[in-house]
Design a protein around this motif. Structure first.
Motif, mmCIF file in Angstrom:
data_model
loop_
_atom_site.group_PDB
_atom_site.id
_atom_site.type_symbol
_atom_site.label_atom_id
_atom_site.label_comp_id
_atom_site.label_asym_id
_atom_site.label_seq_id
_atom_site.Cartn_x
_atom_site.Cartn_y
_atom_site.Cartn_z
ATOM 1 N N ASN A 18 0.858 -1.183 0.000
ATOM 2 C CA ASN A 18 0.000 0.000 0.000
ATOM 3 C C ASN A 18 0.894 1.231 0.000
ATOM 4 O OD1 ASN A 18 -1.683 2.215 0.810
ATOM 5 N ND2 ASN A 18 -3.140 0.784 1.696
ATOM 6 N N ALA A 19 0.640 2.152 -0.909
ATOM 7 C CA ALA A 19 1.469 3.344 -1.029
ATOM 8 C C ALA A 19 1.373 4.256 0.183
ATOM 9 C CB ALA A 19 1.078 4.126 -2.287
ATOM 10 N N LEU A 20 0.355 4.063 1.024
ATOM 11 C CA LEU A 20 0.137 4.972 2.146
ATOM 12 C C LEU A 20 0.474 4.355 3.502
ATOM 13 C CD1 LEU A 20 -3.076 6.554 0.743
ATOM 14 C CD2 LEU A 20 -0.958 7.771 1.218
ATOM 15 N N SER A 21 1.164 3.220 3.491
ATOM 16 C CA SER A 21 1.603 2.621 4.747
ATOM 17 C C SER A 21 2.761 1.676 4.483
ATOM 18 C CB SER A 21 0.454 1.850 5.419
ATOM 19 O OG SER A 21 0.046 0.751 4.615
ATOM 20 N N SER A 22 3.513 1.385 5.540
ATOM 21 C CA SER A 22 4.531 0.340 5.484
ATOM 22 C C SER A 22 3.914 -0.947 6.024
ATOM 23 C CB SER A 22 5.745 0.727 6.334
ATOM 24 O OG SER A 22 6.360 1.904 5.832
ATOM 25 N N GLN A 23 4.241 -2.069 5.405
ATOM 26 C CA GLN A 23 3.691 -3.344 5.888
ATOM 27 C C GLN A 23 4.099 -3.614 7.329
ATOM 28 O OE1 GLN A 23 5.275 -6.140 3.117
ATOM 29 N NE2 GLN A 23 3.657 -5.846 1.601
ATOM 30 N N ALA A 339 -9.925 15.673 9.450
ATOM 31 C CA ALA A 339 -8.717 14.843 9.408
ATOM 32 C C ALA A 339 -7.475 15.677 9.726
ATOM 33 C CB ALA A 339 -8.581 14.179 8.045
ATOM 34 N N LYS A 340 -7.418 16.879 9.153
ATOM 35 C CA LYS A 340 -6.282 17.768 9.444
ATOM 36 C C LYS A 340 -6.207 18.085 10.932
ATOM 37 C CE LYS A 340 -5.873 20.148 4.962
ATOM 38 N NZ LYS A 340 -6.059 21.444 4.260
ATOM 39 N N GLN A 341 -7.382 18.335 11.549
ATOM 40 C CA GLN A 341 -7.375 18.671 12.973
ATOM 41 C C GLN A 341 -6.892 17.494 13.816
ATOM 42 O OE1 GLN A 341 -8.279 21.868 14.225
ATOM 43 N NE2 GLN A 341 -7.186 21.018 15.992
ATOM 44 N N CYS A 342 -7.368 16.286 13.498
ATOM 45 C CA CYS A 342 -6.886 15.095 14.215
ATOM 46 C C CYS A 342 -5.366 14.983 14.112
ATOM 47 C CB CYS A 342 -7.523 13.833 13.647
ATOM 48 S SG CYS A 342 -9.280 13.615 13.973
ATOM 49 N N LEU A 343 -4.848 15.109 12.892
ATOM 50 C CA LEU A 343 -3.407 14.957 12.672
ATOM 51 C C LEU A 343 -2.628 16.121 13.280
ATOM 52 C CD1 LEU A 343 -3.665 13.554 9.057
ATOM 53 C CD2 LEU A 343 -2.647 12.341 11.003
ATOM 54 N N ASP A 358 7.612 11.544 12.056
ATOM 55 C CA ASP A 358 8.264 10.361 11.496
ATOM 56 C C ASP A 358 8.681 9.366 12.571
ATOM 57 O OD1 ASP A 358 7.986 10.958 8.793
ATOM 58 O OD2 ASP A 358 9.739 12.254 8.805
ATOM 59 N N ASP A 359 8.486 9.728 13.845
ATOM 60 C CA ASP A 359 8.702 8.770 14.928
ATOM 61 C C ASP A 359 7.493 7.861 15.138
ATOM 62 O OD1 ASP A 359 11.254 9.689 15.454
ATOM 63 O OD2 ASP A 359 10.614 11.073 17.016
ATOM 64 N N TYR A 380 -2.999 12.962 4.195
ATOM 65 C CA TYR A 380 -2.330 12.127 5.196
ATOM 66 C C TYR A 380 -0.811 12.112 5.025
ATOM 67 C CZ TYR A 380 -1.130 7.804 7.727
ATOM 68 O OH TYR A 380 -0.562 6.880 8.555
ATOM 69 N N ALA A 381 -0.363 11.766 3.821
ATOM 70 C CA ALA A 381 1.081 11.603 3.600
ATOM 71 C C ALA A 381 1.848 12.895 3.824
ATOM 72 C CB ALA A 381 1.341 11.069 2.193
ATOM 73 N N GLY A 382 1.165 14.031 3.685
ATOM 74 C CA GLY A 382 1.838 15.312 3.868
ATOM 75 C C GLY A 382 2.286 15.582 5.286
ATOM 76 N N PHE A 383 1.821 14.783 6.230
ATOM 77 C CA PHE A 383 2.243 14.951 7.623
ATOM 78 C C PHE A 383 3.523 14.177 7.941
ATOM 79 C CE2 PHE A 383 -1.912 16.724 8.012
ATOM 80 C CZ PHE A 383 -1.859 17.558 9.123
ATOM 81 N N PHE A 384 4.023 13.423 6.960
ATOM 82 C CA PHE A 384 5.231 12.621 7.169
ATOM 83 C C PHE A 384 6.250 12.963 6.093
ATOM 84 C CE2 PHE A 384 1.473 10.316 8.554
ATOM 85 C CZ PHE A 384 1.783 10.006 9.868
ATOM 86 N N SER A 385 7.509 13.013 6.484
ATOM 87 C CA SER A 385 8.567 13.303 5.509
ATOM 88 C C SER A 385 9.404 12.078 5.201
ATOM 89 C CB SER A 385 9.476 14.433 6.022
ATOM 90 O OG SER A 385 10.050 14.085 7.276
#
Length: 421
Positions: A18-23, A339-343, A358-359, A380-385
């Protein structure tokens, strides 16, 4: 990345990518797996067949991920099973135990309103032990401790408590009387009290105090029962005089279930600090490692939970609603703003303890409309580098405060909690 210990994110082509998560995302002595749908990894399609075939595919995908990182299925500590219909659980159980040779993991089973793929009848995620640790930790031959107490309900499908290293996971406790094996008489208050008594009994059987709980997940079939649940909950927490002095409350998530095993109204599972570790770690006074709690005014504060509870090399966050930091009201707008507020709430909590997004090793998302997932994924992905966390997404029919989305997280804690070695 905070701390010196390295987070290891991995994918294998032997399971769906899945492009939006690591297995799988390993950190220190645990490895967090993303939820696995019954997808064939080659075709990317749901397997043909009934719920037994789909359950096998979920477990085959988990097994492929586990083996790709040099582990075996008996290294699984916990499994969450999300079914579209509780009526399918007996069929799932027919295939489930065959995947484990000896010690069964702890387990939580929930009927959900929807899953990310409309044709999926089931989804599973997992937590596995990781005795080799992650660099620069040296590999160690730690033992997984699986234990049951006759004083709490015993299941042929799971172990009550599975400890590994400095954490202990207790499988979902239903409001079952251990003597009769039946749901206790009475309403939601009686059932909540029985769930918590079962957890407390299991903890006492392994000589662990109740205030060593760092995270509680409460599954309710009716969120209107939450006020009654909270009335009982606060009679169990804080438990000790020390905890009462500081007002300690674990991190917490409240999740709407469409159904629960045995027709229960509530079930609760927990993650426990385990200061004495598992052999061959040096045995310490369990209070020798400190549970470190933190609330920040930059995210919503709840009197019934702590925003983040760190112990050893992990940090557990309370589920975040799309609530404004001040005032407690839902953010204006649609699912994008929510979703933005949760994140943003999660980000504020993570940064308040000198970490970064990223932790995060695991994210859990609940949605009232699975069609909203595409919208959430765009932000979603924009919150992680860096590499994305493991992730589980479920559809629920209701979320506290009438929100459209709720998100919780598990964060790596490379610096550990005192005294670190």
């Amino acid at each position: 990345m905070s701390g010196e210990i390295i987070k290891v994110s991995r994918n294998t082509e032997q399971a769906p990518i899945n492009a939006l998560s690591s297995q799988s995302v390993a950190f220190s002595h645990y490895n967090n797996l993303s939820a696995q749908l019954p997808l064939d990894p080659q075709s990317g399609e749901i397997v043909v067949g009934d719920v037994r075939d789909q359950a096998k595919q979920c477990l085959n995908n988990i097994k492929a991920i586990v083996e790709s990182v040099g582990h075996v299925m008996d290294d699984v500590v916990k499994i969450n099973v999300f079914v579209k219909s509780m009526n399918d659980l007996a069929a799932v159980n027919e295939v489930y135990n065959a995947y484990f040779d000896t010690q069964l993991p702890t387990r939580t089973v929930v009927e959900v309103a929807a899953l990310p793929h409309g044709d999926a009848l089931i989804q599973m995620d997992a937590l596995i032990s990781n005795g080799e640790g992650t660099k620069p930790q040296a590999p160690c031959d730690l033992i997984k401790l699986s234990r049951n107490s006759d004083s709490a309900p015993v299941s042929q499908w799971s172990t009550q408590t599975v400890a590994f290293s400095h954490y202990n996971n207790i499988g979902a406790q239903l409001p079952i009387c251990p003597t009769t094996g039946k749901i206790v008489d009475g309403g939601i208050k009686a059932q909540t009290a029985q769930c918590l008594r079962n957890i407390k009994t299991i903890m006492e059987s392994i000589d662990v105090p109740f205030d060593d709980i760092v995270k509680a997940n409460i599954y309710l079939t009716d969120l209107a029962d939450l006020e009654a649940v909270n009335q009982v909950y606060t009679t169990f927490f804080p438990d000790s005089s020390i905890a009462r002095t500081v007002g300690y409350m674990p991190a917490r998530s409240v999740i709407k279930a469409n159904g629960l095993p045995m027709g229960a109204l509530v079930q609760i599972d927990t993650a426990i600090s385990h200061g004495d570790g598992t052999p061959h770690q040096e045995i310490e006074d369990r209070h020798g490692i400190v549970i470190r709690t933190n609330n920040t005014v930059d995210a919503p504060i709840c009197p019934l939970s702590t925003q983040t509870v760190a112990f050893s090399h992990y940090n557990h966050l309370t589920a975040q609603l799309p609530v404004k930091t001040h005032g407690g009201a839902l953010v204006e707008g649609g699912v994008t703003e929510q979703a933005k507020q949760c994140l943003n709430n999660i980000k504020a909590i993570v940064e308040s303890i000198s970490h970064n997004m990223d932790d995060i090793v695991k994210i859990n998302i609940q949605l009232t409309d699975m069609a909203d997932l595409a919208v959430i994924d765009t932000i979603y992905a924009g919150f992680f580098s860096g590499e994305l966390p493991a992730r589980t997404v479920i559809g629920v029919s209701d979320i506290p405060l009438g929100a459209a989305v709720q998100i919780d997280a598990v964060v790596s804690n490379g610096e550990g909690t005192p005294p670190t070695h």
